[in-house]
Design an enzyme around this catalytic site. Structure first.
Site, PDB file in Angstrom:
ATOM      1  N   LYS A 144       0.809  -1.228   0.000  1.00 26.73           N
ATOM      2  CA  LYS A 144       0.000   0.000   0.000  1.00 26.73           C
ATOM      3  C   LYS A 144       0.835   1.268   0.000  1.00 26.73           C
ATOM      4  CE  LYS A 144      -0.262  -2.327   3.686  1.00 26.73           C
ATOM      5  NZ  LYS A 144      -0.670  -2.987   4.939  1.00 26.73           N
TER       6      LYS A 144
ATOM      7  N   GLY B 159      -0.514 -11.093  13.440  1.00 27.68           N
ATOM      8  CA  GLY B 159      -0.070 -10.776  12.074  1.00 27.68           C
ATOM      9  C   GLY B 159      -0.895  -9.688  11.407  1.00 27.68           C
TER      10      GLY B 159
ATOM     11  N   GLU C 299       1.581  -3.706  10.888  1.00 25.19           N
ATOM     12  CA  GLU C 299       2.761  -3.533  10.038  1.00 25.19           C
ATOM     13  C   GLU C 299       4.004  -3.828  10.870  1.00 25.19           C
ATOM     14  OE1 GLU C 299       2.371  -2.481   6.614  1.00 25.19           O
ATOM     15  OE2 GLU C 299       0.436  -3.152   7.339  1.00 25.19           O
TER      16      GLU C 299
ATOM     17  N   ASP D 137      -0.929   3.980   7.440  1.00 21.43           N
ATOM     18  CA  ASP D 137      -1.406   2.866   6.608  1.00 21.43           C
ATOM     19  C   ASP D 137      -2.804   3.185   6.055  1.00 21.43           C
ATOM     20  OD1 ASP D 137      -1.127  -0.099   5.804  1.00 21.43           O
ATOM     21  OD2 ASP D 137      -3.057  -0.051   6.826  1.00 21.43           O
TER      22      ASP D 137
ATOM     23  N   LYS E 232      -3.963   3.693   2.042  1.00 21.82           N
ATOM     24  CA  LYS E 232      -5.066   2.964   1.400  1.00 21.82           C
ATOM     25  C   LYS E 232      -6.100   3.939   0.840  1.00 21.82           C
ATOM     26  CE  LYS E 232      -4.537  -1.099   4.328  1.00 21.82           C
ATOM     27  NZ  LYS E 232      -4.814  -1.637   5.669  1.00 21.82           N
TER      28      LYS E 232
ATOM     29  N   GLY F  28      -4.489  -9.825   8.130  1.00 21.65           N
ATOM     30  CA  GLY F  28      -4.253 -11.238   8.455  1.00 21.65           C
ATOM     31  C   GLY F  28      -3.797 -12.010   7.227  1.00 21.65           C
TER      32      GLY F  28
HETATM   33  N1  HSE Z   1      -1.554  -3.436   9.005  1.00 23.65           N
HETATM   34  C1  HSE Z   1      -2.623  -3.531   8.084  1.00 23.65           C
HETATM   35  C2  HSE Z   1      -3.930  -3.376   8.844  1.00 23.65           C
HETATM   36  C3  HSE Z   1      -2.576  -4.835   7.369  1.00 23.65           C
HETATM   37  O1  HSE Z   1      -3.917  -3.527  10.070  1.00 23.65           O
HETATM   38  O2  HSE Z   1      -4.952  -3.066   8.249  1.00 23.65           O
HETATM   39  C4  HSE Z   1      -3.551  -4.966   6.236  1.00 23.65           C
HETATM   40  O3  HSE Z   1      -3.320  -4.006   5.245  1.00 23.65           O
END
Ligand code: HSE
Length: 418
Positions: free
Chosen positions: A99, A181, A184, A195, A199, A297
């Site tokens: 992204k 998981g 980031e 983040d 997006k 995930g």
């Molecule tokens: N770290 C990002 C989130 C992972 O938590 O949305 C998915 O893009």
């Protein structure tokens, strides 16, 4: 690329998403897609796949003529951009989940696609398992999108849910998001909104044809939200969420931002908890539509990468219809926002910058007000995220300039001034 062909994949990255994709591909033999080689950074790390699959030499993938697809799921944005550029110039289709790289290099990426005529797909880069990019491209292939309002970051939504519903501390909730998981590698990117705004920059292009660097979009994360804010929210029967929003104004320009926002319990986004994401689209005639699914995930993200790989078999490319076939919209900060700000001391609040303040509570240790500010003020200044102050938008926060003029006129009339 000819249709229905065998896909031979060179994979960059074997972290949460890369390993997820490896497993998912093993379970979908009908796709006729196989991973020939995986390029990794750290050769000493234990991997759940045969050692012969791995290399640290990117050229082994990029110069291999039998590899016709590069899948890039690494988290170093600069390295990712280099890989994508070389791969496309070498005639390979590319699928990416980066992204940050896509948001920061959008103009170059658009150029690369025009120059090579090759597909570059990245459904996993926004809202993971929710097919939002292809929907915006294909289904909303018109000029009727009034607004999009979304939860686009799984980790922050997970942390807010765990803190305010399960009473976990911020640190424990973040640790859990990392262990599962979702976060980031640098969790600051999630927590401070980077983040989410990356997006949002990507989705603004597919929704409105806007090409804007994330630095120019108004945003923050959940780092300043206090327990007292959650208590105010509960008193008013509201939730606190990190919301990305874009809205067409009466002059056709688009207001867009990523900020914490109060959400009413009966709104669909209030229903979005933990690592789930949600997107509410409002368009002419259809009215409201709600998309919901896992936003972070291993398998949910790999499922979007898989779908892009599958689409390559049919030569699917984004056409960037809003950018190339319609009149692209312009982003603006010339509008107003209704905000709640909580703070420790009045001295941190420039009251003169508010158009008006309609509610304030100054008795407790933690004080708050509700008022109206110009969005440009928020983009150009940072007092609202300093000294422990916390800004949360009202449920329906965007106020058009035309409405401000009318509201002001009405209040003057009521006061008997005009
Ligand atoms: N770290 C990002 C989130 C992972 O938590 O949305 C998915 O893009």
């Amino acid at each position: 690329m000819e249709a229905h062909k065998q896909l031979t994949i060179g994979l960059f990255g074997f972290g949460v998403v890369g390993e997820g994709l490896y497993k998912v591909l093993q379970q979908t033999p009908s796709l006729r897609a196989t991973i020939k080689k995986v390029c990794i950074k750290n050769p000493t790390k234990q991997r759940n796949a045969p050692a012969a699959l791995f290399t640290t030499e990117k050229e082994e993938l990029l110069s291999d003529e039998s590899i016709n697809v590069i899948v890039e799921v690494i988290d170093d944005a600069n390295a990712a951009f280099e890989i994508v550029s070389i791969a496309m110039r070498n005639g390979k289709g590319v699928v990416s989940a980066s992204k940050k790289m896509i948001a920061e290099h959008l103009p170059e990426i658009l150029e690369l696609q025009q120059e090579t005529g090759l597909p570059f797909l990245y459904e996993a880069a926004a809202c993971a398992s929710i097919p939002v990019i292809r929907n915006l491209e294909e289904y909303y292939d018109n000029d009727l999108l009034h607004s999009i309002k979304a939860i686009v970051n799984g980790s922050t939504n997970f942390i807010l849910t765990k803190m305010f519903e399960d009473k976990l501390s911020f640190q424990s909730a973040l640790l859990l998001a990392q262990q599962l998981g979702f976060a980031e590698s640098n969790p600051k990117l999630d927590v401070e909104g980077y983040d989410a705004v990356n997006k949002w920059a990507i989705l603004l292009n597919h929704a409105y044809g806007i090409v804007e660097h994330p630095d120019n979009i108004l945003f923050t994360g959940i780092q300043n939200i206090q327990l007292s804010d959650a208590l105010v929210a509960r008193e008013k029967s509201l939730d606190v969420k990190l919301i990305a929003q874009a809205k067409k104004l009466s002059n056709g320009q688009v207001a867009a931002f990523v900020l914490p926002q109060f959400v009413k319990h009966d709104e669909p986004l209030s229903f979005v908890k933990n690592e789930y994401n949600g997107v509410v689209i409002e368009s002419g005639f259809a009215d409201k539509q709600f998309f919901y699914g896992k936003g972070a995930g291993s398998f949910p993200t790999a499922s979007a990468v898989l779908s892009d790989i599958s689409a390559l078999r049919y030569n699917y490319c984004y056409e960037y219809k809003k950018l190339y076939h319609h009149n692209p919209h312009e982003l603006t900060t010339d509008y107003y926002l209704k905000v709640y700000v909580s703070f420790d001391d009045w001295k941190y609040i420039p009251r003169e910058k508010f158009e008006w303040i309609e509610e304030w509570h100054a008795d407790a240790d933690r004080k708050y007000l509700v008022g109206v500010l110009h969005a440009g003020e928020l983009l150009n200044d940072s007092w609202w995220k300093e000294n422990g102050s916390s800004l949360i938008l009202s449920p329906d926060p965007v106020i058009d300039n035309i409405d401000i003029i009318n509201l002001k006129k009405r209040s003057l009339e009521l006061a008997g001034v005009v």
